[in-house]
Design an enzyme around this catalytic site. Structure first.
Site, PDB file in Angstrom:
ATOM      1  N   HIS A  57       2.426   4.300  -4.479  1.00 22.05           N
ATOM      2  CA  HIS A  57       1.730   3.189  -4.013  1.00 22.05           C
ATOM      3  C   HIS A  57       1.042   3.306  -2.890  1.00 22.05           C
ATOM      4  CE1 HIS A  57       1.054  -1.573  -4.376  1.00 22.05           C
ATOM      5  NE2 HIS A  57       0.930  -1.105  -2.860  1.00 22.05           N
ATOM      6  N   GLU A  58       1.760   3.551  -1.814  1.00 18.59           N
ATOM      7  CA  GLU A  58       1.410   3.679  -0.502  1.00 18.59           C
ATOM      8  C   GLU A  58       0.248   4.845  -0.230  1.00 18.59           C
ATOM      9  OE1 GLU A  58       1.594   1.194   1.057  1.00 18.59           O
ATOM     10  OE2 GLU A  58       3.575   0.246   0.504  1.00 18.59           O
ATOM     11  N   HIS A  61      -3.147   3.987  -1.431  1.00 19.82           N
ATOM     12  CA  HIS A  61      -3.865   3.351  -0.380  1.00 19.82           C
ATOM     13  C   HIS A  61      -4.342   4.432   0.467  1.00 19.82           C
ATOM     14  CE1 HIS A  61      -3.065  -0.697  -1.340  1.00 19.82           C
ATOM     15  NE2 HIS A  61      -1.686  -0.610  -1.215  1.00 19.82           N
TER      16      HIS A  61
END
Length: 265
Positions: A57-58, A61
């Protein structure tokens, strides 16, 4: 034009590799019934898989920010998938894991630090914010693939329950992340398109947005509505309420919730 990254900046960290190894070994233990405690194996497998999804997820980003013009993410180690490199490791990893263990919910964590002033286009800002929760959506699709493909023949019951609970975590995380609340990714998607005055008025809410959402989930009516949406989406993907419930029961092996989900092993 592609963005060049150094070898050290793009090398996958040994910490992340270790977490993936734990996920693989414990997943094998759940599948084969090798462990003397099925619940413990499910706990370790789901926890490791959840941390892997948080790292991805990170990373999503950061990778999107990199290709949008913020080269600083390389220097911060975000491209190595190392959870210890996050600006808010407590918010990004520790709190989501604790909420999963004690609340059975995929609560989103804090984000990597993006230098937004390096990014010029509004749609790029929106895409950076959306990239994280879209990873949770992709993870949920993968977890539920055996269900919606009707390919459960030969899949051991404990492993099926573990996948169902992991899917619940991913779906709930995706929904919460996409809420248009300051501090969450959903607000980051729409923020570039809001007026300057409105953005300035909402900015003070960003540090407490996550806490507000968490507090609302303690209201029975809100909690019931939220999980109703989660279970409806899981049902559309072929996962029944019983399967996700049994996955949660196996995961919390230290509790004695009852005998609805007896499995061998």
């Amino acid at each position: 034009m592609g963005v060049q990254t150094g070898r050290g900046e793009r090398r996958i960290s040994s910490v992340f590799i270790g977490i993936v190894a734990v996920m693989a070994v414990t997943g094998w233990a759940v599948w084969t019934g090798y462990s003397t405690s099925t619940g413990l194996a499910v706990f370790l497998f789901v926890t490791a898989a959840w941390v892997v999804s948080l790292c991805l997820h990170e990373y999503a980003h950061a990778r999107t920010a990199l290709h949008s013009g913020d080269l600083s993410v390389k220097d911060r180690g975000y491209l190595t998938l190392n959870p210890l490199a996050y600006t808010h490791a407590l918010l990004s990893i520790v709190l989501p894991v604790l909420f999963m263990i004690f609340g059975g919910i995929g609560l989103p964590g804090g984000a990597v630090y993006i230098e937004r002033d390096r990014i010029t286009k509004r749609w790029q800002h929106s895409l950076i914010s959306a990239a994280g929760p879209l990873t949770n959506v992709a993870f949920a699709v993968v977890c539920t693939a055996p269900f919606w493909l009707d390919a459960l023949d030969g899949v051991p019951v404990p492993f099926r329950f573990a996948l169902a609970f992991l899917a619940l975590l991913q779906v709930s995380a995706a929904i919460l992340n996409f809420l248009p609340v300051p501090g969450l990714d959903g607000y980051g998607v729409i923020e570039p398109w809001l007026s300057y005055n409105l953005r300035r008025e909402l900015a003070p809410l960003a540090p407490v947005g996550l806490l507000i959402v968490f507090g609302l989930l303690w209201i029975p009516a809100v909690n019931q509505f939220f999980f109703g949406v989660v279970h409806d989406l899981l049902a559309a993907l072929g996962v029944s309420d019983l399967e996700s419930y049994c996955g949660r029961e196996l995961y919390t092996f230290w509790s004695e919730a009852g005998g609805l989900c007896e499995v061998s092993g």
